[in-house]
Motif scaffolding. Structure first.
Motif, short mmCIF file in Angstrom:
data_model
loop_
_atom_site.label_atom_id
_atom_site.label_comp_id
_atom_site.label_asym_id
_atom_site.label_seq_id
_atom_site.Cartn_x
_atom_site.Cartn_y
_atom_site.Cartn_z
N TYR A 179 90.84 22.88 17.30
CA TYR A 179 90.10 23.97 17.95
C TYR A 179 89.09 24.49 16.94
N GLN A 180 87.95 24.91 17.46
CA GLN A 180 86.91 25.48 16.60
C GLN A 180 86.20 26.58 17.37
N HIS A 181 85.90 27.67 16.67
CA HIS A 181 85.20 28.79 17.29
C HIS A 181 84.25 29.39 16.26
N ALA A 182 83.01 29.60 16.65
CA ALA A 182 82.03 30.25 15.77
C ALA A 182 81.86 31.70 16.23
N ALA A 183 82.00 32.62 15.30
CA ALA A 183 81.82 34.05 15.62
C ALA A 183 80.41 34.27 16.14
N ASP A 184 80.29 35.15 17.13
CA ASP A 184 78.98 35.41 17.74
C ASP A 184 78.38 36.74 17.32
N GLY A 185 78.98 37.39 16.33
CA GLY A 185 78.46 38.68 15.88
C GLY A 185 79.17 39.87 16.47
N THR A 186 80.04 39.65 17.44
CA THR A 186 80.84 40.74 18.00
C THR A 186 81.75 41.29 16.92
N PRO A 187 81.78 42.60 16.71
CA PRO A 187 82.67 43.15 15.68
C PRO A 187 84.11 42.69 15.87
N GLY A 188 84.71 42.25 14.78
CA GLY A 188 86.08 41.77 14.82
C GLY A 188 86.23 40.31 15.22
N ASP A 189 85.12 39.68 15.62
CA ASP A 189 85.18 38.26 16.01
C ASP A 189 85.22 37.40 14.76
N HIS A 190 86.11 36.43 14.73
CA HIS A 190 86.28 35.55 13.59
C HIS A 190 85.87 34.12 13.95
N SER A 191 85.32 33.42 12.99
CA SER A 191 85.13 31.98 13.14
C SER A 191 86.43 31.30 12.73
N LEU A 192 86.78 30.24 13.44
CA LEU A 192 88.05 29.55 13.21
C LEU A 192 87.85 28.05 13.15
N LEU A 193 88.65 27.41 12.33
CA LEU A 193 88.79 25.96 12.33
C LEU A 193 90.27 25.68 12.31
N MET A 194 90.78 25.09 13.38
CA MET A 194 92.19 24.69 13.44
C MET A 194 92.21 23.17 13.25
N ALA A 195 92.94 22.73 12.22
CA ALA A 195 92.97 21.32 11.86
C ALA A 195 94.40 20.85 11.76
N GLY A 196 94.64 19.62 12.19
CA GLY A 196 95.97 19.04 12.10
C GLY A 196 95.95 17.63 12.67
N TRP A 197 97.09 17.00 12.66
CA TRP A 197 97.23 15.70 13.29
C TRP A 197 97.81 15.91 14.68
N SER A 198 97.25 15.25 15.64
CA SER A 198 97.74 15.35 17.01
C SER A 198 99.23 15.01 17.05
N GLY A 199 99.99 15.87 17.69
CA GLY A 199 101.43 15.65 17.83
C GLY A 199 102.27 16.18 16.69
N ALA A 200 101.63 16.65 15.61
CA ALA A 200 102.39 17.21 14.49
C ALA A 200 102.97 18.57 14.88
N GLY A 201 103.99 19.00 14.19
CA GLY A 201 104.63 20.29 14.46
C GLY A 201 104.01 21.43 13.66
N TRP A 202 102.80 21.22 13.13
CA TRP A 202 102.12 22.25 12.33
C TRP A 202 100.61 22.07 12.47
N HIS A 203 99.88 23.11 12.14
CA HIS A 203 98.43 22.99 11.99
C HIS A 203 97.94 24.00 10.97
N LEU A 204 96.80 23.72 10.43
CA LEU A 204 96.16 24.57 9.44
C LEU A 204 95.06 25.34 10.15
N GLU A 205 95.09 26.67 10.04
CA GLU A 205 94.04 27.49 10.66
C GLU A 205 93.25 28.17 9.55
N LEU A 206 91.97 27.86 9.48
CA LEU A 206 91.08 28.45 8.50
C LEU A 206 90.22 29.47 9.21
N VAL A 207 90.14 30.67 8.63
CA VAL A 207 89.52 31.81 9.28
C VAL A 207 88.40 32.36 8.42
N HIS A 208 87.30 32.72 9.06
CA HIS A 208 86.18 33.37 8.36
C HIS A 208 85.65 34.50 9.24
#
Length: 136
Positions: free
Chosen positions: A35-64
Motif C-alpha cells: 500500500y502507498q499513500h502520498a499526503a495531500d497537505g491536509t493537516p495530520g495526513d501522513h504519507s505511507l509506504l507499506m512493504a512486505g512479501w505477499s502472504g507473509a505474517g508481517w509488513h513494514l510500514e514507513l511513515v512520513h
C-alpha cells in the motif's frame, strides 16, 4: 482475531524520505509495495509506504508527515533480521548497496558471524542472516 500465532505484525517506523526507502526495501531487498499513500497537505495526513512479501505474517510500514517530520532515531540494536537459511548472495548485498544501503559492521559480533548487516537510508539496520529460524 485472537492474539496468537495467526495475528499479523506491523513494524512501523518514521522515514525522512519515502522515495529513498522505497528504493532500498522494494528495489533493493525485493519486498512488494502492499500500500502507498502520498499526503495531500491536509493537516495530520501522513504519507505511507507499506512493504512486505505477499502472504507473509508481517509488513513494514514507513511513515512520513511532511508537516511534522519525525526524525528516525534507530539504535545499534534496532534490527530487522531476515533469516535466509543459506549464504547471503553477494548479488543481493550489491543490489541493496546500489539502492541506498550501506554495509556496516554489526554492534553485536554475532550478526557478523551469521550474516551481513546493512543500514537503510533512514539509519535502521537490516540483517540478512545465513541461519534459519522457526518458532516451532
Amino acid at each position: 482475531m485472537p492474539a496468537d500465532a495467526t495475528a499479523h505484525v506491523r513494524i512501523a517506523r518514521p522515514s525522512r524520505d519515502l522515495g529513498a526507502a522505497e528504493q532500498f526495501w522494494i528495489s533493493g531487498l525485493g519486498l512488494d509495495v502492499l500500500y502507498q499513500h502520498a499526503a495531500d497537505g491536509t493537516p495530520g495526513d501522513h504519507s505511507l509506504l507499506m512493504a512486505g512479501w505477499s502472504g507473509a505474517g508481517w509488513h513494514l510500514e514507513l511513515v512520513h508527515d511532511p508537516a511534522a517530520t519525525v526524525d528516525p532515531q534507530p539504535t545499534p540494536e534496532d534490527l530487522l533480521v531476515v533469516y535466509l537459511g543459506e549464504p547471503v548472495p553477494a548479488s543481493l548485498v550489491e543490489r541493496l548497496e546500489r539502492h541506498g544501503g550501506k554495509r556496516v559492521p554489526a554492534h553485536n559480533p554475532y550478526w557478523d558471524t551469521w550474516g551481513v548487516t546493512l543500514q537503510d537510508p533512514d539509519g535502521y539496520l537490516l540483517v540478512l542472516s545465513t541461519r534459519d529460524w522457526s518458532n516451532s
